[in-house]
Write an enzyme that holds these catalytic residues in place. Structure first.
Site, mmCIF file in Angstrom:
data_model
loop_
_atom_site.group_PDB
_atom_site.id
_atom_site.type_symbol
_atom_site.label_atom_id
_atom_site.label_comp_id
_atom_site.label_asym_id
_atom_site.label_seq_id
_atom_site.Cartn_x
_atom_site.Cartn_y
_atom_site.Cartn_z
ATOM 1 N N GLY A 34 -13.161 25.904 5.939
ATOM 2 C CA GLY A 34 -12.612 26.436 6.723
ATOM 3 C C GLY A 34 -10.942 26.098 7.019
ATOM 4 C CB CYS A 42 -9.536 12.765 0.436
ATOM 5 S SG CYS A 42 -8.947 12.110 -0.830
ATOM 6 N N GLY A 176 -0.646 0.247 14.643
ATOM 7 C CA GLY A 176 -0.728 0.318 13.730
ATOM 8 C C GLY A 176 -0.764 -1.124 12.597
ATOM 9 C CB ILE A 180 -2.783 4.853 8.110
ATOM 10 C CG1 ILE A 180 -4.495 5.521 7.659
ATOM 11 C CG2 ILE A 180 -1.587 6.598 8.731
ATOM 12 C CD1 ILE A 180 -4.791 6.694 8.603
ATOM 13 C CB VAL A 233 1.479 0.350 21.632
ATOM 14 C CG1 VAL A 233 1.613 1.525 21.973
ATOM 15 C CG2 VAL A 233 2.545 0.388 20.561
ATOM 16 C CG ASP A 309 -14.280 9.185 6.633
ATOM 17 O OD1 ASP A 309 -14.382 9.181 5.854
ATOM 18 O OD2 ASP A 309 -13.237 9.789 6.711
ATOM 19 C CG HIS A 441 -2.524 -12.524 -23.905
ATOM 20 N ND1 HIS A 441 -1.988 -12.937 -23.255
ATOM 21 C CD2 HIS A 441 -1.068 -12.140 -25.156
ATOM 22 C CE1 HIS A 441 -0.918 -12.902 -23.301
ATOM 23 N NE2 HIS A 441 -0.219 -13.401 -24.610
HETATM 24 P P1 NAI Z 1 -6.980 0.805 10.886
HETATM 25 O O1 NAI Z 1 -8.761 0.690 11.663
HETATM 26 O O2 NAI Z 1 -7.463 0.232 9.210
HETATM 27 O O3 NAI Z 1 -6.053 -0.090 12.107
HETATM 28 C C1 NAI Z 1 -5.521 0.456 12.528
HETATM 29 C C2 NAI Z 1 -4.600 -1.107 13.461
HETATM 30 O O4 NAI Z 1 -4.336 -0.419 14.554
HETATM 31 C C3 NAI Z 1 -5.907 -1.797 13.640
HETATM 32 O O5 NAI Z 1 -5.276 -3.264 12.936
HETATM 33 C C4 NAI Z 1 -5.555 -1.928 14.909
HETATM 34 O O6 NAI Z 1 -5.062 -3.453 15.650
HETATM 35 C C5 NAI Z 1 -4.172 -1.411 15.526
HETATM 36 N N1 NAI Z 1 -4.282 -1.015 17.179
HETATM 37 C C6 NAI Z 1 -4.715 -0.504 17.654
HETATM 38 N N2 NAI Z 1 -4.482 -0.150 19.273
HETATM 39 C C7 NAI Z 1 -3.282 -0.623 18.991
HETATM 40 C C8 NAI Z 1 -2.501 -0.895 20.185
HETATM 41 N N3 NAI Z 1 -2.644 -0.219 20.881
HETATM 42 N N4 NAI Z 1 -1.577 -1.367 19.817
HETATM 43 C C9 NAI Z 1 -0.583 -1.602 18.602
HETATM 44 N N5 NAI Z 1 -2.161 -1.627 17.830
HETATM 45 C C10 NAI Z 1 -3.145 -1.956 17.325
HETATM 46 O O7 NAI Z 1 -6.378 2.315 11.041
HETATM 47 P P2 NAI Z 1 -5.746 3.066 9.932
HETATM 48 O O8 NAI Z 1 -4.537 2.981 9.156
HETATM 49 O O9 NAI Z 1 -5.175 4.422 11.085
HETATM 50 O O10 NAI Z 1 -7.030 4.353 9.013
HETATM 51 C C11 NAI Z 1 -7.857 4.832 9.193
HETATM 52 C C12 NAI Z 1 -8.851 4.781 8.163
HETATM 53 O O11 NAI Z 1 -8.632 5.872 7.319
HETATM 54 C C13 NAI Z 1 -9.579 3.997 8.128
HETATM 55 O O12 NAI Z 1 -11.192 3.486 7.973
HETATM 56 C C14 NAI Z 1 -9.034 3.084 6.492
HETATM 57 O O13 NAI Z 1 -9.915 2.611 6.006
HETATM 58 C C15 NAI Z 1 -9.144 4.458 6.375
HETATM 59 N N6 NAI Z 1 -7.894 5.026 5.164
HETATM 60 C C16 NAI Z 1 -7.816 4.568 4.070
HETATM 61 C C17 NAI Z 1 -7.368 4.425 2.805
HETATM 62 C C18 NAI Z 1 -7.319 3.567 1.417
HETATM 63 O O14 NAI Z 1 -8.503 3.347 1.582
HETATM 64 N N7 NAI Z 1 -6.239 3.111 0.756
HETATM 65 C C19 NAI Z 1 -5.807 5.111 3.177
HETATM 66 C C20 NAI Z 1 -5.233 5.783 4.663
HETATM 67 C C21 NAI Z 1 -6.838 5.449 5.324
#
Ligand code: NAI
Length: 462
Positions: A34, A42, A176, A180, A233, A309, A441
């Protein structure tokens, strides 16, 4: 007779890769999307645009911090935010156009619009019902915010809004310290924002190797990111052009506030399954809103599959791709394969962070005797020449059999280096197998060989 063998719903890395694989296997395939362009989160608002901004801001960092050391003198570049955004947009365009080209090449029909499954074998898009033998749901995920926080994608943003801010904010609060938050937080810190990361837990990047977590946080602090750890938070108050983030420290239950120009909510993502008609069909879902599937990615309804996902497992583009290809194989050839023990994870900060397999904590919990081979990039000539010697490679191998069980890397090109270990693990290799493999190397990959040597008699350069 059904018009299609397979209709894939969603064209993210899971969906479009699955569609191409289906077509290669001789299945008449369509993909419903859509969005204006193919490629899903991504390519349009996730991995690809964020990597463009990470690259550009990394270049700026290099110019500001390392050019003069190499005898490259002159004024550091200034940031033209409009041009940086244009570069990002062009990167998206060339990638999404690439997928469109691949669809044409593989004779995959792009059905434009949002799909709804009315019965097994029938997908409605707008007013047209398309018939198919199989359906693969690859509908992805969306950011999940917190109660008490209203996202407007201007002042209070998710990763989507953070990629298109009208200007570089003076102050940014990231809620968090996950993937991300740290990727985008480090982009804005390098571009000059004062970035404060507020994290509920006591360590960043939950689930990662504890030594990597510590080193990573130290390096990010050195780069200017501030951290408030152990802070839940509670809410965000929106002011006219700013916001106030309210949090409670877990250790003493005290309440605090930070005023900021932009709040990035990076507290996780949730499966996106709205509008697919799953409830009406009786498709079984988990408590967390994921579509339940069996070991062949089939839902409880025959002929309806789900990947990426939207189902269980890490929310990673490459995990979705693997499941997409395997599901195509299941449909065409009755068998598909994904090795969930060997799915790498990468954080594309600078330095990069990468891991595969188990962590030390997991091995302890499982009661498996293990050995560690660790090598610091400080002992790697190439890393020293490139101002990239902060970090290490840590290998975990079975104490009895020497088989590789996991790897944790923080350092230059970690996201590429990790794949040598992925291949080794796929082949059931031992640390000694890696140590006996000649490594060119001077390359960063020598650090992996040294870590493998450290599982035995010892590394050479440490
Ligand atoms: P995440 O699950 O990696 O991290 C979220 C963080 O927020 C955790 O550390 C948690 O403890 C914290 N949190 C939650 N509630 C909170 C609160 N009320 N106050 C303070 N901290 C709090 O989630 P994120 O970074 O949003 O990523 C989402 C998904 O996207 C993940 O599954 C990630 O693997 C995927 N992703 C992967 C990437 C990569 O492979 N490079 C890039 C972007 C996303």
């Amino acid at each position: 007779m059904a018009a299609y063998d397979v209709i894939v719903i969603g064209s993210g890395p899971g969906g479009y890769v699955s569609a191409i694989r289906c077509a290669q296997l001789g299945l008449k395939t369509a993909c419903v999307e859509g969005r204006e362009t193919l490629g899903g989160t991504c390519l349009n608002i996730g991995c690809i645009p964020s990597k463009a901004l990470l690259h550009a801001s990394h270049m700026l960092h290099e110019a500001e911090h390392n050019f003069a050391k190499m005898g490259l003198n002159g004024k550091s570049p200034s940031v033209d935010w409009k041009q940086m955004q244009a570069y990002k947009t062009e990167t998206i365009r060339s990638n999404t156009n690439g997928v469109e080209f691949l669809f044409k090449k593989n004779k995959i029909d792009w059905i434009k619009g949002w799909g709804q499954i009315i019965t097994p074998g029938k997908v409605r898009v707008d007013d047209t019902v398309h018939e198919t033998k199989n359906i693969i749901i690859a509908s992805g995920s969306v950011p999940s915010s917190l109660p008490g926080i209203e996202v407007d994608e201007k002042i209070v943003v998710t990763s989507t809004g953070a990629l298109t801010l009208p200007k570089i904010p003076k102050k940014m609060v990231v809620i968090g310290a996950g993937v991300i938050g740290l990727e985008l937080g480090s982009v804005y810190a390098r571009l000059g924002s004062e970035v404060t990361v507020v994290e509920y837990l006591d360590a960043i990047t939950p689930g990662m190797d504890a030594e990597v977590q510590k080193t990573f946080q130290r390096i990010l602090k050195k780069q200017g990111l501030k951290f408030v750890m152990g802070a839940a938070v509670q809410s965000v108050d929106k002011l006219k052009t700013k916001a106030k983030v309210n949090y409670k420290l877990r250790k003493d239950e005290s309440y605090h506030q930070i005023e900021t120009d932009v709040v990035l909510v990076a507290t996780g993502r949730k499966p996106f399954t709205e509008g697919l008609g799953l409830k009406e069909l009786g498709v079984k879902m988990s408590d967390r809103g994921q579509i339940k599937t069996d070991e062949r990615w089939q839902t409880n309804i025959s002929g309806i599959f789900a990947i990426g996902d939207a189902i269980d497992g890490p929310m990673l583009a490459h995990k979705a791709e693997d499941e997409g290809m395997a599901t195509a194989d299941v449909i065409a050839r009755k068998h598909g394969h994904v090795n969930y023990n060997v799915i790498p994870g990468v954080i594309y900060t600078s330095p990069e962070v990468a891991n595969v397999g188990v962590t030390e904590d997991e091995l302890k919990q499982q009661g498996i005797a293990y050995k560690i081979g660790k090598f610091m990039f400080m002992g790697n000539g190439r890393a020293k020449a490139n101002f990239a010697a902060d970090g290490f490679v840590k290998l975990l191998a079975d104490a009895k059999t020497d088989r590789l069980l996991g790897a944790h890397i923080i350092g230059p090109s970690a996201g590429d280096l990790i794949h040598e270990i992925c291949v080794a693990m796929e082949f059931g290799a031992t640390a000694e197998d890696l140590a006996l493999t000649c490594h060119a190397h001077p390359t960063y990959s020598e650090a992996i060989r040294e870590a493998a040597l450290a599982c035995g008699l010892g590394a050479i350069h440490s």
